[in-house]
Motif scaffolding. Structure first.
Motif, PDB file in Angstrom:
ATOM      1  N   MET A 240      -8.588  72.305  68.990  1.00 48.96           N
ATOM      2  CA  MET A 240      -7.709  72.653  70.097  1.00 48.96           C
ATOM      3  C   MET A 240      -7.091  71.406  70.740  1.00 48.96           C
ATOM      4  SD  MET A 240      -7.339  75.906  70.397  1.00 48.96           S
ATOM      5  CE  MET A 240      -6.766  76.209  72.074  1.00 48.96           C
ATOM      6  N   PRO A 241      -6.085  71.601  71.622  1.00 50.99           N
ATOM      7  CA  PRO A 241      -5.412  70.437  72.209  1.00 50.99           C
ATOM      8  C   PRO A 241      -6.334  69.433  72.897  1.00 50.99           C
ATOM      9  CG  PRO A 241      -4.062  72.370  72.548  1.00 50.99           C
ATOM     10  CD  PRO A 241      -5.353  72.861  71.938  1.00 50.99           C
ATOM     11  N   ASN A 242      -7.468  69.873  73.443  1.00 51.28           N
ATOM     12  CA  ASN A 242      -8.359  68.901  74.082  1.00 51.28           C
ATOM     13  C   ASN A 242      -9.036  67.980  73.071  1.00 51.28           C
ATOM     14  OD1 ASN A 242     -10.047  71.038  73.169  1.00 51.28           O
ATOM     15  ND2 ASN A 242     -11.591  70.573  74.726  1.00 51.28           N
ATOM     16  N   ASP A 243      -8.837  68.242  71.777  1.00 56.50           N
ATOM     17  CA  ASP A 243      -9.366  67.366  70.727  1.00 56.50           C
ATOM     18  C   ASP A 243      -8.332  66.368  70.210  1.00 56.50           C
ATOM     19  OD1 ASP A 243     -11.941  68.683  70.557  1.00 56.50           O
ATOM     20  OD2 ASP A 243     -10.925  70.328  69.526  1.00 56.50           O
ATOM     21  N   LEU A 244      -7.079  66.513  70.613  1.00 54.02           N
ATOM     22  CA  LEU A 244      -6.010  65.732  69.996  1.00 54.02           C
ATOM     23  C   LEU A 244      -6.221  64.227  70.120  1.00 54.02           C
ATOM     24  CD1 LEU A 244      -2.859  67.826  70.946  1.00 54.02           C
ATOM     25  CD2 LEU A 244      -3.599  67.229  68.630  1.00 54.02           C
ATOM     26  N   GLU A 245      -6.541  63.750  71.310  1.00 53.13           N
ATOM     27  CA  GLU A 245      -6.717  62.305  71.496  1.00 53.13           C
ATOM     28  C   GLU A 245      -7.860  61.781  70.634  1.00 53.13           C
ATOM     29  OE1 GLU A 245      -4.934  63.901  75.352  1.00 53.13           O
ATOM     30  OE2 GLU A 245      -6.581  64.475  74.015  1.00 53.13           O
ATOM     31  N   MET A 246      -8.937  62.538  70.540  1.00 59.26           N
ATOM     32  CA  MET A 246     -10.074  62.120  69.715  1.00 59.26           C
ATOM     33  C   MET A 246      -9.685  62.073  68.244  1.00 59.26           C
ATOM     34  SD  MET A 246     -13.875  63.865  69.442  1.00 59.26           S
ATOM     35  CE  MET A 246     -13.353  65.447  68.746  1.00 59.26           C
ATOM     36  N   LEU A 247      -8.937  63.071  67.794  1.00 61.96           N
ATOM     37  CA  LEU A 247      -8.573  63.128  66.382  1.00 61.96           C
ATOM     38  C   LEU A 247      -7.601  62.029  65.997  1.00 61.96           C
ATOM     39  CD1 LEU A 247      -8.199  66.999  65.976  1.00 61.96           C
ATOM     40  CD2 LEU A 247     -10.138  65.572  65.304  1.00 61.96           C
ATOM     41  N   THR A 248      -6.723  61.644  66.914  1.00 57.77           N
ATOM     42  CA  THR A 248      -5.794  60.561  66.595  1.00 57.77           C
ATOM     43  C   THR A 248      -6.444  59.187  66.760  1.00 57.77           C
ATOM     44  OG1 THR A 248      -4.898  60.694  68.843  1.00 57.77           O
ATOM     45  CG2 THR A 248      -3.734  61.902  67.136  1.00 57.77           C
ATOM     46  N   TRP A 249      -7.508  59.104  67.588  1.00 57.39           N
ATOM     47  CA  TRP A 249      -8.217  57.825  67.754  1.00 57.39           C
ATOM     48  C   TRP A 249      -9.114  57.532  66.557  1.00 57.39           C
ATOM     49  CZ3 TRP A 249     -13.504  56.758  68.080  1.00 57.39           C
ATOM     50  CH2 TRP A 249     -13.824  55.423  68.425  1.00 57.39           C
ATOM     51  N   ALA A 250      -9.790  58.529  66.055  1.00 59.25           N
ATOM     52  CA  ALA A 250     -10.746  58.323  64.969  1.00 59.25           C
ATOM     53  C   ALA A 250     -10.037  57.891  63.690  1.00 59.25           C
ATOM     54  CB  ALA A 250     -11.532  59.611  64.719  1.00 59.25           C
ATOM     55  N   GLY A 251     -10.712  57.076  62.924  1.00 57.56           N
ATOM     56  CA  GLY A 251     -10.129  56.616  61.668  1.00 57.56           C
ATOM     57  C   GLY A 251      -9.858  57.744  60.696  1.00 57.56           C
ATOM     58  N   HIS A 260      -5.313  74.930  66.311  1.00 55.04           N
ATOM     59  CA  HIS A 260      -3.997  74.993  66.959  1.00 55.04           C
ATOM     60  C   HIS A 260      -2.995  74.214  66.101  1.00 55.04           C
ATOM     61  CE1 HIS A 260      -0.898  73.911  69.939  1.00 55.04           C
ATOM     62  NE2 HIS A 260      -1.344  74.901  70.700  1.00 55.04           N
ATOM     63  N   PRO A 261      -1.735  74.655  66.033  1.00 55.09           N
ATOM     64  CA  PRO A 261      -0.746  73.950  65.209  1.00 55.09           C
ATOM     65  C   PRO A 261      -0.610  72.464  65.516  1.00 55.09           C
ATOM     66  CG  PRO A 261       0.124  76.072  65.903  1.00 55.09           C
ATOM     67  CD  PRO A 261      -1.176  75.897  66.618  1.00 55.09           C
ATOM     68  N   ASP A 262      -0.704  72.073  66.780  1.00 50.65           N
ATOM     69  CA  ASP A 262      -0.594  70.651  67.123  1.00 50.65           C
ATOM     70  C   ASP A 262      -1.758  69.855  66.531  1.00 50.65           C
ATOM     71  OD1 ASP A 262       1.669  71.268  68.519  1.00 50.65           O
ATOM     72  OD2 ASP A 262       0.779  71.024  70.515  1.00 50.65           O
ATOM     73  N   VAL A 263      -2.921  70.470  66.461  1.00 49.26           N
ATOM     74  CA  VAL A 263      -4.094  69.806  65.893  1.00 49.26           C
ATOM     75  C   VAL A 263      -3.942  69.672  64.381  1.00 49.26           C
ATOM     76  CG1 VAL A 263      -6.594  69.984  65.562  1.00 49.26           C
ATOM     77  CG2 VAL A 263      -5.575  70.571  67.772  1.00 49.26           C
ATOM     78  N   LEU A 264      -3.453  70.725  63.741  1.00 49.63           N
ATOM     79  CA  LEU A 264      -3.225  70.666  62.294  1.00 49.63           C
ATOM     80  C   LEU A 264      -2.234  69.556  61.952  1.00 49.63           C
ATOM     81  CD1 LEU A 264      -2.997  74.485  61.565  1.00 49.63           C
ATOM     82  CD2 LEU A 264      -4.800  72.954  60.758  1.00 49.63           C
ATOM     83  N   ALA A 265      -1.241  69.362  62.818  1.00 41.58           N
ATOM     84  CA  ALA A 265      -0.243  68.332  62.571  1.00 41.58           C
ATOM     85  C   ALA A 265      -0.777  66.925  62.821  1.00 41.58           C
ATOM     86  CB  ALA A 265       0.986  68.579  63.445  1.00 41.58           C
ATOM     87  N   ALA A 266      -1.721  66.781  63.747  1.00 39.46           N
ATOM     88  CA  ALA A 266      -2.178  65.452  64.163  1.00 39.46           C
ATOM     89  C   ALA A 266      -3.305  64.902  63.307  1.00 39.46           C
ATOM     90  CB  ALA A 266      -2.623  65.494  65.621  1.00 39.46           C
ATOM     91  N   ALA A 267      -4.155  65.773  62.781  1.00 39.71           N
ATOM     92  CA  ALA A 267      -5.330  65.312  62.038  1.00 39.71           C
ATOM     93  C   ALA A 267      -4.939  64.724  60.688  1.00 39.71           C
ATOM     94  CB  ALA A 267      -6.310  66.467  61.843  1.00 39.71           C
ATOM     95  N   ASP A 269      -6.579  65.182  57.958  1.00 35.33           N
ATOM     96  CA  ASP A 269      -6.876  66.148  56.902  1.00 35.33           C
ATOM     97  C   ASP A 269      -7.329  67.443  57.568  1.00 35.33           C
ATOM     98  OD1 ASP A 269      -7.206  67.283  54.410  1.00 35.33           O
ATOM     99  OD2 ASP A 269      -8.551  65.729  53.660  1.00 35.33           O
ATOM    100  N   ARG A 270      -7.595  68.433  56.778  1.00 30.75           N
ATOM    101  CA  ARG A 270      -8.126  69.675  57.322  1.00 30.75           C
ATOM    102  C   ARG A 270      -9.281  70.170  56.478  1.00 30.75           C
ATOM    103  NH1 ARG A 270      -3.680  74.402  57.061  1.00 30.75           N
ATOM    104  NH2 ARG A 270      -2.354  72.720  57.824  1.00 30.75           N
ATOM    105  N   THR A 271     -10.148  70.944  57.104  1.00 31.95           N
ATOM    106  CA  THR A 271     -11.257  71.567  56.410  1.00 31.95           C
ATOM    107  C   THR A 271     -11.151  73.076  56.608  1.00 31.95           C
ATOM    108  OG1 THR A 271     -13.678  71.597  56.146  1.00 31.95           O
ATOM    109  CG2 THR A 271     -12.827  71.288  58.394  1.00 31.95           C
ATOM    110  N   THR A 272     -12.132  73.812  56.150  1.00 31.10           N
ATOM    111  CA  THR A 272     -12.103  75.260  56.299  1.00 31.10           C
ATOM    112  C   THR A 272     -12.419  75.638  57.741  1.00 31.10           C
ATOM    113  OG1 THR A 272     -14.400  75.342  55.552  1.00 31.10           O
ATOM    114  CG2 THR A 272     -12.688  75.695  53.898  1.00 31.10           C
ATOM    115  N   THR A 273     -12.402  76.912  58.038  1.00 31.17           N
ATOM    116  CA  THR A 273     -12.575  77.375  59.410  1.00 31.17           C
ATOM    117  C   THR A 273     -14.005  77.187  59.898  1.00 31.17           C
ATOM    118  OG1 THR A 273     -13.210  79.643  58.848  1.00 31.17           O
ATOM    119  CG2 THR A 273     -10.849  79.156  58.935  1.00 31.17           C
ATOM    120  N   ASN A 274     -14.172  77.369  61.206  1.00 30.33           N
ATOM    121  CA  ASN A 274     -15.522  77.311  61.776  1.00 30.33           C
ATOM    122  C   ASN A 274     -16.407  78.420  61.224  1.00 30.33           C
ATOM    123  OD1 ASN A 274     -13.886  79.206  63.311  1.00 30.33           O
ATOM    124  ND2 ASN A 274     -15.492  79.241  64.866  1.00 30.33           N
ATOM    125  N   GLU A 275     -15.828  79.573  60.905  1.00 24.46           N
ATOM    126  CA  GLU A 275     -16.612  80.671  60.332  1.00 24.46           C
ATOM    127  C   GLU A 275     -17.065  80.357  58.907  1.00 24.46           C
ATOM    128  OE1 GLU A 275     -17.280  84.320  61.692  1.00 24.46           O
ATOM    129  OE2 GLU A 275     -17.600  82.635  63.032  1.00 24.46           O
TER     130      GLU A 275
END
Length: 291
Positions: A240-251, A260-267, A269-275
């Motif tokens: 979610m958006p509250n993770d964006l800064e962490m995801l862009t800071w981490a290597g 969230h779409p903004d998170v998918l764009a910022a990370a 890579d991506r993994t499967t869902t939480n479920e």
């Protein structure tokens, strides 16, 4: 301990760092399943990561008192970052080791300006010792019975604390019934983003306000610096958006398949869902490559 990897075609294509040292993971919508449980696969992956010498930090918007769901899975260091970076807590003892508060005067300014910009906004105030609500604010099931009053009174030490030293504000919560979630977040940042940090983590128009510069990323960076860990050695997960800064800071960063779409764009890579235990799947890959 984790050994240096042997280079391979697969390793070269992977976004993972050569020697990850720390895993930083959000909880709701990320590590936890939708029923707020930690799957057996995830429990095993977290334990294996710690046994291999990786540090695992839970980095969440939750307050410390809502951390029972993962308390048993915090290993040697015992620390978690809560309240979107406002509190570092030792979950072994329940005692905060660091608090980065939202100053009371700033919180009052935000309340007044959001009321003017978005009539119908209701507020809750998360203090280090519990949450308080305005009458119209939709209360959390985990905290149903606390002090209820207008936010201006909730933030008044004379009302809440009998005139004593006011408890630090972890974050201010603002809710609106009619605005869109992202639209409300943009509005908040427009009217007071120069004095506080604004984010959101849920599906409704609920924005979370922290001290200026206080984010999951900024507090994670402090915790890593204390351990001599660089951003390039961190693998982070969020949705979610509250993770964006962490995801862009981490290597290296992973957006969940349900993000969230903004998170998918910022990370990176991506993994499967939480479920589908997406965090556990990446941890297993890390351990396979570096074990």
């Amino acid at each position: 301990m984790i050994s240096d990897p042997v280079p391979s075609a697969e390793a070269t294509e992977s976004p993972l760092p050569a020697r990850p040292r720390l895993i930083a993971t959000d909880l709701d919508g990320t590590l936890l399943r939708d029923d707020k449980s930690v799957s057996d696969r995830t429990v095993a992956a977290l334990a294996a990561a710690e046994a291999a010498g990786l540090t695992v930090l839970f980095v969440t918007g939750r307050p410390p008192r809502w951390m029972d769901v993962v308390r048993d899975h915090v290993h040697g260091h015992g620390l978690a970052i809560c309240g979107n970076g406002a509190v570092v807590v030792d979950l072994h003892t329940g005692v905060p080791t660091q608090v980065r508060p939202l100053p009371h005067p700033v919180a009052l300014d935000v309340v007044r300006e959001l009321r003017a910009a978005a009539p119908g906004t209701s507020f809750a105030v998360e203090f280090t010792d519990g949450i308080t609500y305005e009458p119209a604010y939709p209360r959390f099931p985990l905290d149903p019975g606390t002090l209820v009053a207008p936010a201006e009174k909730l933030l008044d030490a004379g009302v809440r604390d009998g005139g004593g030293e006011p408890a630090p504000v972890v974050k201010l919560l603002a809710h609106h019934h009619d605005l869109t979630p992202d639209g409300f977040l943009t509005l908040g940042r427009t009217v007071a983003g120069d004095r506080a940090s604004f984010t959101r983590s849920g599906p409704s128009a609920l924005i979370e306000v922290s001290g200026y510069g206080v984010t999951k990323a900024s507090t994670l960076a402090l915790c890593c610096a204390e351990r001599g860990i660089s951003a390039d050695e961190v693998v982070a997960f969020g949705d979610m958006p509250n993770d964006l800064e962490m995801l862009t800071w981490a290597g290296t960063s992973y957006a969940m398949g349900n993000a969230h779409p903004d998170v998918l764009a910022a990370a990176s890579d991506r993994t499967t869902t939480n479920e589908e235990d997406g965090v556990a799947a990446v941890i297993e890959e890390i351990l396979t490559r570096h074990g």
